[in-house]
Design a protein around this motif. Structure first.
Motif, PDB file in Angstrom:
ATOM      1  N   LEU A  50       0.834  -1.211   0.000  1.00 38.97           N
ATOM      2  CA  LEU A  50       0.000   0.000   0.000  1.00 38.97           C
ATOM      3  C   LEU A  50       0.868   1.261   0.000  1.00 38.97           C
ATOM      4  O   LEU A  50       0.576   2.228  -0.699  1.00 38.97           O
ATOM      5  CB  LEU A  50      -0.922   0.023   1.226  1.00 38.97           C
ATOM      6  N   GLY A 106       3.840   1.467  -1.223  1.00 38.42           N
ATOM      7  CA  GLY A 106       4.358   1.548  -2.600  1.00 38.42           C
ATOM      8  C   GLY A 106       3.316   2.150  -3.531  1.00 38.42           C
ATOM      9  O   GLY A 106       3.633   3.022  -4.352  1.00 38.42           O
ATOM     10  N   ALA A 107       2.073   1.698  -3.381  1.00 39.67           N
ATOM     11  CA  ALA A 107       0.996   2.192  -4.256  1.00 39.67           C
ATOM     12  C   ALA A 107       0.755   3.689  -4.046  1.00 39.67           C
ATOM     13  O   ALA A 107       0.474   4.420  -4.996  1.00 39.67           O
ATOM     14  CB  ALA A 107      -0.287   1.409  -3.997  1.00 39.67           C
ATOM     15  N   MET A 108       0.912   4.140  -2.781  1.00 37.28           N
ATOM     16  CA  MET A 108       0.667   5.562  -2.501  1.00 37.28           C
ATOM     17  C   MET A 108       1.630   6.452  -3.290  1.00 37.28           C
ATOM     18  O   MET A 108       1.312   7.589  -3.613  1.00 37.28           O
ATOM     19  CB  MET A 108       0.826   5.835  -1.007  1.00 37.28           C
TER      20      MET A 108
END
Lengths: 84, 292
Positions: B279, B281-283
């Motif tokens: 998550l 990383g996704a942000m």
């Protein structure tokens, strides 16, 4: 070499997470699609938790609730980041 | 001393007082985070509507700056600067409004309408035409840099055949995201059209806008589309901090589990680390400006 009994399960989880991240980054210009991808990943995460604990014969309602709450936290965190 | 150490142990480290799982990872704490995140997100979004000047920072994307930067790049490449065409600007504005109205991010609308149709509708007859799009950038400089770093967009910016450009900067909600959209239309009038347009009235604005356009020289429609302030909220920072906090506590828990292997009925710490780490990383791939 001894392979830990949980290793295949964690490899599956890593694969799911990595594929989701690739889709997430590929949709960098579409925030709504990114949000949908995170919701899908969260559901898959709960499914993984149930599958993993069922295989280990330690599936319990408390455990499932923990995965659900962590998944909800994940969705909320990404909602905040995407639709800041 | 114990008065200070005990709460830290209790909340952040596995300890006999918390049944060997940090209190901050107990189900009750996790539910508390859910409630807190919901409350913060709701409050910030409500507050942002009523007091936009308090939560957030200003964006600086505007037509004058983009026009100046584009013409600087063209002059550096030995090309003539582009004039801002009122017709192409109207076309860009119509295209931007159509994108917000029909909620799409593409050169061709869901109904199949092409950029060329938007251009022709304004009465602009062209020999050459092109379109660049950008959204969610914080400044005009970032927009032009992104276009220059993309070979296809750069080709448009530095095409010798183009003589004019239209620009629209519009705020709105696109694909669920509050964003600033930049539509840039390029064109070269057909010879007959150019001859028809050569009147003293037509020449004056073309010369005047060659480098920097006077702020009041746009049509009323265009003025309305230039954003004064776009407000962004601290929600992304709150999300990142919360995720990092969870990751740190999970790591501490994971180290304890790996070292002492206590028997406890609980979800897997390593799985949570993988999930929360992904998550974070996704942000990093959210809220980034995009070009098309």
């Amino acid at each position: 070499m001894k392979v830990h009994k949980h290793t295949p399960d964690y490899l599956i989880l890593l694969l799911v997470v990595l594929i989701s991240l690739v889709f997430f980054i590929a949709n960098i210009s579409n925030p709504m699609r990114q949000y949908e991808i995170i919701i899908s990943l969260s559901f898959l995460y709960i499914a993984w938790g149930i599958f993993h604990h069922a295989r280990n014969h330690d599936l319990h309602l408390k455990v499932v609730v923990e995965y659900v709450v962590i998944a909800v936290i994940g969705i909320l965190l990404l909602r905040g980041a995407i639709f800041h | 001393m114990n008065r200070f150490i005990f709460p830290i142990q209790h909340y952040f480290f596995p300890h006999h007082s918390n049944n060997y799982k940090a209190k901050s990872l107990h189900l009750s704490s996790l539910l508390f985070y859910v409630a807190l995140l919901l409350l913060v997100q709701f409050t910030v979004k409500t507050f942002r509507k009523d007091y936009p000047e308090i939560l957030g920072y200003a964006k600086d994307v505007n037509i004058n700056r983009i026009l100046t930067l584009v013409n600087q790049k063209r002059q550096e490449a030995g090309l003539s600067p582009l004039a801002l065409s009122p017709l192409l600007t109207t076309s860009a504005t119509n295209k931007g409004n159509d994108m917000f109205g029909n909620n799409y991010w593409a050169h061709i609308s869901p109904s199949g309408k092409t950029p060329w149709e938007f251009i022709r509708e304004t009465g602009y007859d062209y020999d050459y035409a092109g379109e660049n799009l950008a959204k969610s950038f914080d400044s005009s400089d970032q927009v032009v840099d992104a276009w220059m770093n993309s070979p296809t967009h750069r080709t448009n910016l530095l095409k010798p055949e183009y003589t004019e450009m239209g620009l629209a900067v519009i705020n709105g909600k696109l694909l669920g995201e509050e964003t600033t959209l930049v539509v840039q239309e390029f064109g070269t009038r057909t010879l007959s059209d150019t001859v028809a347009q050569i009147t003293p009235e037509a020449i004056v604005p073309t010369q005047a806008v060659a480098v920097v356009l006077p702020p009041n020289s746009f049509s009323a429609t265009t003025i309305n589309t230039v954003p004064k302030v776009v407000v962004y909220t601290p929600l992304k920072s709150i999300s990142i901090l919360t995720a990092e906090f969870l990751l740190v506590v999970l790591f501490l828990d994971g180290i304890y589990m790996w070292k002492f292997k206590p028997h406890r009925l609980s979800s897997r710490t390593l799985a949570h680390i993988i999930f929360i780490g992904a998550l974070i990383g996704a942000m990093g791939a959210t809220g980034i400006g995009a070009i098309l």
